[in-house]
Scaffold this motif. Structure first.
Motif, mmCIF file in Angstrom:
data_model
loop_
_atom_site.group_PDB
_atom_site.id
_atom_site.type_symbol
_atom_site.label_atom_id
_atom_site.label_comp_id
_atom_site.label_asym_id
_atom_site.label_seq_id
_atom_site.Cartn_x
_atom_site.Cartn_y
_atom_site.Cartn_z
ATOM 1 N N TYR A 63 64.313 12.058 -65.960
ATOM 2 C CA TYR A 63 63.068 12.801 -65.807
ATOM 3 C C TYR A 63 62.446 12.649 -64.420
ATOM 4 O O TYR A 63 61.558 13.416 -64.043
ATOM 5 C CB TYR A 63 62.053 12.334 -66.861
ATOM 6 N N PHE A 64 62.888 11.654 -63.675
ATOM 7 C CA PHE A 64 62.307 11.354 -62.365
ATOM 8 C C PHE A 64 63.033 12.067 -61.221
ATOM 9 O O PHE A 64 62.706 11.872 -60.055
ATOM 10 C CB PHE A 64 62.362 9.840 -62.116
ATOM 11 N N TRP A 65 64.031 12.887 -61.568
ATOM 12 C CA TRP A 65 64.843 13.497 -60.516
ATOM 13 C C TRP A 65 65.018 14.988 -60.759
ATOM 14 O O TRP A 65 65.536 15.387 -61.786
ATOM 15 C CB TRP A 65 66.233 12.828 -60.472
ATOM 16 N N TYR A 66 64.519 15.800 -59.857
ATOM 17 C CA TYR A 66 64.732 17.252 -59.871
ATOM 18 C C TYR A 66 63.725 17.943 -60.803
ATOM 19 O O TYR A 66 63.032 17.316 -61.588
ATOM 20 C CB TYR A 66 66.162 17.589 -60.313
ATOM 21 N N GLY A 67 63.663 19.225 -60.679
ATOM 22 C CA GLY A 67 62.781 20.045 -61.502
ATOM 23 C C GLY A 67 62.928 21.500 -61.081
ATOM 24 O O GLY A 67 63.247 21.787 -59.927
#
Length: 224
Positions: A63-67
Motif C-alpha cells: 500500500y505504500f508504493w505506487y498509486g
C-alpha cells in the motif's frame, strides 16, 4: 546526517505518511475526473495483490508504493478538462501542505515530525508529478501528459465498430482502419472494441451505422 535514531522516522514516513499523501494525490485526480463527468472512476493505492475494495477505492498489498486513478467516458473530453484532471493530484497535495502550514502558523496545530514529513513529502510529490518525463514502463508523469496536452501533441486513437456488407459481419477496426476482428453479432463486436480501446489509452470508440459515426465511449490516459 542520517543516524540510527532517524530509522524510526524513516519507517514512519514510508509506511504511514507517504501512503496518506498518495491518497490525497489520487483524490485530486478523482475530484476533477468526477467534476468533468468521468464514469467508472477507480482509485488504486499501492501495488501487488488486492487486499480489499470499498466502493471506488482499491487497496493493494504494498500500500505504500505506487498509486493510480482510472476513469472512462468524460462528458467534457477536451484538452482543458484533461489538463485539470492531470493537475488535480499536484493541486490537492499543494493545498494539503498549505493547510498544514497555515494551521501551524496559527497555532491550531502543534508542529511535529508527522506535520514536517507531511509538508515535505507533499511538495516532493508535487515536484516529481509535474516534472515532465516518461517512465520506463511506458507511462508518463502527470507533467509530461500536461505538457503534451498544451502542445496539442497527445495522439488519441479512434477504434470503430462498422458493418461490412462484403463480409456480412460487424468489424472492429483500429486507428488505421485495419481489421482487428469480425463478428456476426454487433454486441460482441462492441464488447471487443471496448476491450481494445481500453488497452490503448487515450482512445475513442465510435460505432458506424448507416455511414454516421457515433461515439460510444472514450478512455482517457491514466493519471498516476
Amino acid at each position: 546526517m542520517f543516524g540510527i535514531n532517524d530509522i524510526p522516522k524513516f519507517f514512519l514516513a514510508f509506511f504511514l505518511v507517504l501512503p496518506i499523501i498518495s491518497f490525497v494525490h489520487e483524490a485530486g485526480h478523482v475530484f476533477f475526473a468526477w467534476l468533468m463527468g468521468g464514469k467508472n472512476i477507480k482509485v488504486t493505492v499501492g501495488s501487488g495483490g488486492v487486499l480489499f475494495r470499498v466502493g471506488m477505492l482499491e487497496l493493494r498489498k504494498y500500500y505504500f508504493w505506487y498509486g493510480l486513478c482510472t476513469f472512462d467516458n468524460l462528458k467534457r473530453n477536451e484538452r482543458f478538462s484533461n489538463i485539470l484532471i492531470f493537475s488535480g493530484g499536484a493541486i490537492f497535495n499543494s493545498l494539503a501542505a498549505l493547510i498544514i502550514i497555515y494551521l501551524i502558523e496559527n497555532k491550531t496545530l502543534e508542529p511535529g515530525i508527522i506535520t514536517y514529513q507531511f509538508t515535505y513529502f507533499s511538495l516532493y510529490y508535487v515536484f516529481f508529478a509535474l516534472l515532465p518525463m516518461p517512465y520506463p514502463d511506458g507511462n508518463q508523469s502527470d507533467g509530461k501528459v500536461i505538457l503534451d496536452l498544451l502542445r496539442n501533441k497527445e495522439q488519441v486513437k479512434t477504434y470503430r465498430v462498422q458493418w461490412s456488407g462484403e463480409k456480412s459481419q460487424w468489424c472492429v477496426l483500429d486507428h488505421d482502419r485495419n481489421l482487428v476482428q469480425a463478428f456476426d453479432d454487433e454486441e460482441q463486436a462492441v464488447t471487443k472494441a471496448h476491450e481494445v480501446a481500453q488497452q490503448n489509452r487515450p482512445s475513442r470508440l465510435v460505432n458506424s451505422k448507416s455511414g454516421k459515426e457515433t461515439e460510444v465511449g472514450n478512455y482517457p490516459k491514466v493519471p498516476l
